[in-house]
Structure formats: C-alpha cells, structure tokens
Design a protein around this motif. Structure first.
Motif, PDB file in Angstrom:
ATOM      1  N   ARG A  33       0.848  -1.199   0.000  1.00 53.78           N
ATOM      2  CA  ARG A  33       0.000   0.000   0.000  1.00 53.78           C
ATOM      3  C   ARG A  33       0.884   1.249   0.000  1.00 53.78           C
ATOM      4  O   ARG A  33       1.973   1.254   0.575  1.00 53.78           O
ATOM      5  CB  ARG A  33      -0.911   0.010   1.218  1.00 53.78           C
ATOM      6  CG  ARG A  33      -1.956  -1.083   1.196  1.00 53.78           C
ATOM      7  CD  ARG A  33      -2.902  -0.982   2.381  1.00 53.78           C
ATOM      8  NE  ARG A  33      -2.222  -1.127   3.654  1.00 53.78           N
ATOM      9  CZ  ARG A  33      -1.997  -2.280   4.265  1.00 53.78           C
ATOM     10  NH1 ARG A  33      -2.417  -3.405   3.729  1.00 53.78           N
ATOM     11  NH2 ARG A  33      -1.365  -2.315   5.414  1.00 53.78           N
ATOM     12  N   GLY A  34       0.353   2.282  -0.620  1.00 58.15           N
ATOM     13  CA  GLY A  34       1.084   3.531  -0.663  1.00 58.15           C
ATOM     14  C   GLY A  34       0.213   4.630  -1.211  1.00 58.15           C
ATOM     15  O   GLY A  34      -1.012   4.491  -1.290  1.00 58.15           O
ATOM     16  N   THR A  35       0.862   5.738  -1.581  1.00 57.97           N
ATOM     17  CA  THR A  35       0.145   6.871  -2.172  1.00 57.97           C
ATOM     18  C   THR A  35       0.908   7.351  -3.401  1.00 57.97           C
ATOM     19  O   THR A  35       2.132   7.179  -3.499  1.00 57.97           O
ATOM     20  CB  THR A  35       0.010   8.041  -1.173  1.00 57.97           C
ATOM     21  OG1 THR A  35       1.311   8.415  -0.731  1.00 57.97           O
ATOM     22  CG2 THR A  35      -0.853   7.659   0.021  1.00 57.97           C
ATOM     23  N   GLY A  90      -1.263  11.951  -3.881  1.00 55.69           N
ATOM     24  CA  GLY A  90      -1.759  11.595  -2.560  1.00 55.69           C
ATOM     25  C   GLY A  90      -2.833  10.522  -2.570  1.00 55.69           C
ATOM     26  O   GLY A  90      -3.281  10.073  -1.512  1.00 55.69           O
ATOM     27  N   MET A  91      -3.246  10.087  -3.767  1.00 56.96           N
ATOM     28  CA  MET A  91      -4.287   9.069  -3.882  1.00 56.96           C
ATOM     29  C   MET A  91      -3.794   7.732  -3.297  1.00 56.96           C
ATOM     30  O   MET A  91      -2.706   7.266  -3.646  1.00 56.96           O
ATOM     31  CB  MET A  91      -4.661   8.875  -5.359  1.00 56.96           C
ATOM     32  CG  MET A  91      -5.767   7.893  -5.610  1.00 56.96           C
ATOM     33  SD  MET A  91      -6.307   7.926  -7.355  1.00 56.96           S
ATOM     34  CE  MET A  91      -5.005   6.968  -8.105  1.00 56.96           C
ATOM     35  N   PRO A  92      -4.563   7.102  -2.410  1.00 59.04           N
ATOM     36  CA  PRO A  92      -4.159   5.792  -1.881  1.00 59.04           C
ATOM     37  C   PRO A  92      -4.222   4.720  -2.972  1.00 59.04           C
ATOM     38  O   PRO A  92      -5.196   4.670  -3.736  1.00 59.04           O
ATOM     39  CB  PRO A  92      -5.194   5.501  -0.794  1.00 59.04           C
ATOM     40  CG  PRO A  92      -5.879   6.793  -0.522  1.00 59.04           C
ATOM     41  CD  PRO A  92      -5.782   7.598  -1.772  1.00 59.04           C
ATOM     42  N   SER A 142       6.607 -11.031 -13.323  1.00 57.94           N
ATOM     43  CA  SER A 142       5.449 -10.187 -13.031  1.00 57.94           C
ATOM     44  C   SER A 142       5.950  -8.800 -12.629  1.00 57.94           C
ATOM     45  O   SER A 142       6.927  -8.681 -11.898  1.00 57.94           O
ATOM     46  CB  SER A 142       4.611 -10.777 -11.895  1.00 57.94           C
ATOM     47  OG  SER A 142       4.096 -12.031 -12.275  1.00 57.94           O
ATOM     48  N   ILE A 143       5.252  -7.792 -13.105  1.00 60.81           N
ATOM     49  CA  ILE A 143       5.637  -6.405 -12.853  1.00 60.81           C
ATOM     50  C   ILE A 143       4.651  -5.811 -11.845  1.00 60.81           C
ATOM     51  O   ILE A 143       3.437  -5.866 -12.061  1.00 60.81           O
ATOM     52  CB  ILE A 143       5.585  -5.577 -14.155  1.00 60.81           C
ATOM     53  CG1 ILE A 143       6.455  -6.201 -15.242  1.00 60.81           C
ATOM     54  CG2 ILE A 143       5.966  -4.119 -13.888  1.00 60.81           C
ATOM     55  CD1 ILE A 143       7.928  -6.182 -14.951  1.00 60.81           C
ATOM     56  N   PRO A 144       5.165  -5.211 -10.754  1.00 54.48           N
ATOM     57  CA  PRO A 144       4.244  -4.552  -9.817  1.00 54.48           C
ATOM     58  C   PRO A 144       3.713  -3.249 -10.405  1.00 54.48           C
ATOM     59  O   PRO A 144       4.476  -2.430 -10.898  1.00 54.48           O
ATOM     60  CB  PRO A 144       5.110  -4.306  -8.575  1.00 54.48           C
ATOM     61  CG  PRO A 144       6.502  -4.268  -9.083  1.00 54.48           C
ATOM     62  CD  PRO A 144       6.548  -5.152 -10.294  1.00 54.48           C
ATOM     63  N   LYS A 145       2.423  -3.115 -10.362  1.00 53.30           N
ATOM     64  CA  LYS A 145       1.742  -1.885 -10.749  1.00 53.30           C
ATOM     65  C   LYS A 145       0.794  -1.559  -9.611  1.00 53.30           C
ATOM     66  O   LYS A 145       0.633  -2.353  -8.688  1.00 53.30           O
ATOM     67  CB  LYS A 145       1.003  -2.071 -12.076  1.00 53.30           C
ATOM     68  CG  LYS A 145       1.964  -2.363 -13.219  1.00 53.30           C
ATOM     69  CD  LYS A 145       1.271  -2.484 -14.546  1.00 53.30           C
ATOM     70  CE  LYS A 145       2.316  -2.675 -15.655  1.00 53.30           C
ATOM     71  NZ  LYS A 145       1.690  -2.728 -16.976  1.00 53.30           N
ATOM     72  N   PHE A 146       0.165  -0.392  -9.686  1.00 53.09           N
ATOM     73  CA  PHE A 146      -0.690   0.027  -8.574  1.00 53.09           C
ATOM     74  C   PHE A 146      -2.047   0.466  -9.085  1.00 53.09           C
ATOM     75  O   PHE A 146      -2.162   1.013 -10.176  1.00 53.09           O
ATOM     76  CB  PHE A 146      -0.001   1.139  -7.774  1.00 53.09           C
ATOM     77  CG  PHE A 146       1.117   0.610  -6.941  1.00 53.09           C
ATOM     78  CD1 PHE A 146       0.928   0.329  -5.603  1.00 53.09           C
ATOM     79  CD2 PHE A 146       2.347   0.337  -7.512  1.00 53.09           C
ATOM     80  CE1 PHE A 146       1.947  -0.203  -4.835  1.00 53.09           C
ATOM     81  CE2 PHE A 146       3.384  -0.193  -6.748  1.00 53.09           C
ATOM     82  CZ  PHE A 146       3.179  -0.465  -5.404  1.00 53.09           C
ATOM     83  N   ARG A 147      -3.067   0.206  -8.283  1.00 54.59           N
ATOM     84  CA  ARG A 147      -4.436   0.598  -8.604  1.00 54.59           C
ATOM     85  C   ARG A 147      -5.018   1.340  -7.398  1.00 54.59           C
ATOM     86  O   ARG A 147      -4.556   1.137  -6.254  1.00 54.59           O
ATOM     87  CB  ARG A 147      -5.277  -0.625  -8.938  1.00 54.59           C
ATOM     88  CG  ARG A 147      -5.400  -1.582  -7.777  1.00 54.59           C
ATOM     89  CD  ARG A 147      -6.202  -2.819  -8.145  1.00 54.59           C
ATOM     90  NE  ARG A 147      -6.159  -3.779  -7.053  1.00 54.59           N
ATOM     91  CZ  ARG A 147      -6.131  -5.078  -7.201  1.00 54.59           C
ATOM     92  NH1 ARG A 147      -6.174  -5.613  -8.401  1.00 54.59           N
ATOM     93  NH2 ARG A 147      -6.083  -5.864  -6.146  1.00 54.59           N
TER      94      ARG A 147
END
Length: 139
Positions: free
Chosen positions: A65-67, A116-118, A131-136
């Motif tokens: 988790r992040g922003t 700043g979006m979580p 596998s490549i880490p991406k964020f949603r």
C-alpha cells in the motif's frame, strides 16, 4: 538486451542483486530491502546500503500500500508494446515503508489519478516467470 513478451513489452533483466525481488514479484509479493546494520529501507535492490555502505541487506515484505507521490500521463509512445496502451499513467508511488518506486497506475482513468491518492499493488504477469508490480486505486 532485454527479452520481450508476446505483447512486445520488454522483460526486466534479472541480476544477482535483483533476483530475490523478481522472484517475489512472480509470487505476487512485493519486497523491499532493509539494511541489517543501520535499518535503512531501500528500493531498488542493490548490494550496498546507500546510507552506511553495509553489504548485508534483508528482504522485507511490503504492505503493498502507498500513495501517489507524483505522476504523468503518456499520450504518445511509438515503442512497440507501449503504443497500444496509451494513454497510460507513469507514477512514483511512495510505499508505507517509506520508499518510492516508479510504476504504472492501472484500473482507473488517467484523469482520475491524483497526488496523494491511496493505491495498492497489483501484478502484471508478463511471462510465466516475470510479473511487474503496478498500482491501482484502493477501493
């Protein structure tokens, strides 16, 4: 030269320093390194601590988790494997562990992304072993 998958996107080159990171990503786990001597958490994987130069890192499971720290939207890219994906969001995400990584924001419209979006990690399976880490956005 990096190999490519059927989509034409390049596959990361795995070396001794990054092997553990990519193996974890293949299991859909995100790891960062922490120095056993001074406790500095770091990303990207490397042999020496950038703070104290110790050569004794340990792998730490990230919360995933992040922003969004900052981002840009790419509307033009003629490179094979990428031109089919425009527009796409390229962003730095700051993880809860305090490190930032360059990634893509996926599963949302580019104009919905905000600083700043979580976000949370998801993985793009390029090959059976990569596998490549991406964020949603966090739902």
């Amino acid at each position: 030269m990096a190999e490519t998958k059927a989509s034409g996107k390049p596959v990361p080159r795995v070396d001794e320093e990054s092997k553990g990171y990519w193996e974890a990503c293949a299991r859909h786990e995100l790891y960062v390194q922490r120095c056993r001597d001074c406790g500095t958490v770091r990303y990207y994987p490397r042999a020496l601590c950038p703070t104290c130069l110790a050569a004794d890192p340990e792998w730490v499971l990230s919360s995933g988790r992040g922003t969004v720290y900052t981002y840009t939207v790419t509307y033009q890219n003629l490179a094979p494997g990428f031109r089919e994906s425009v527009p796409y969001v390229l962003a730095y995400v700051e993880l809860e562990e305090g490190v930032r990584l360059l990634t893509n924001i996926v599963d949302c419209a580019p104009d919905a992304v905000r600083i700043g979006m979580p976000v949370e990690v998801t993985f793009d399976d390029l090959t059976a072993d990569t596998s490549i880490p991406k964020f949603r956005p966090v739902s």
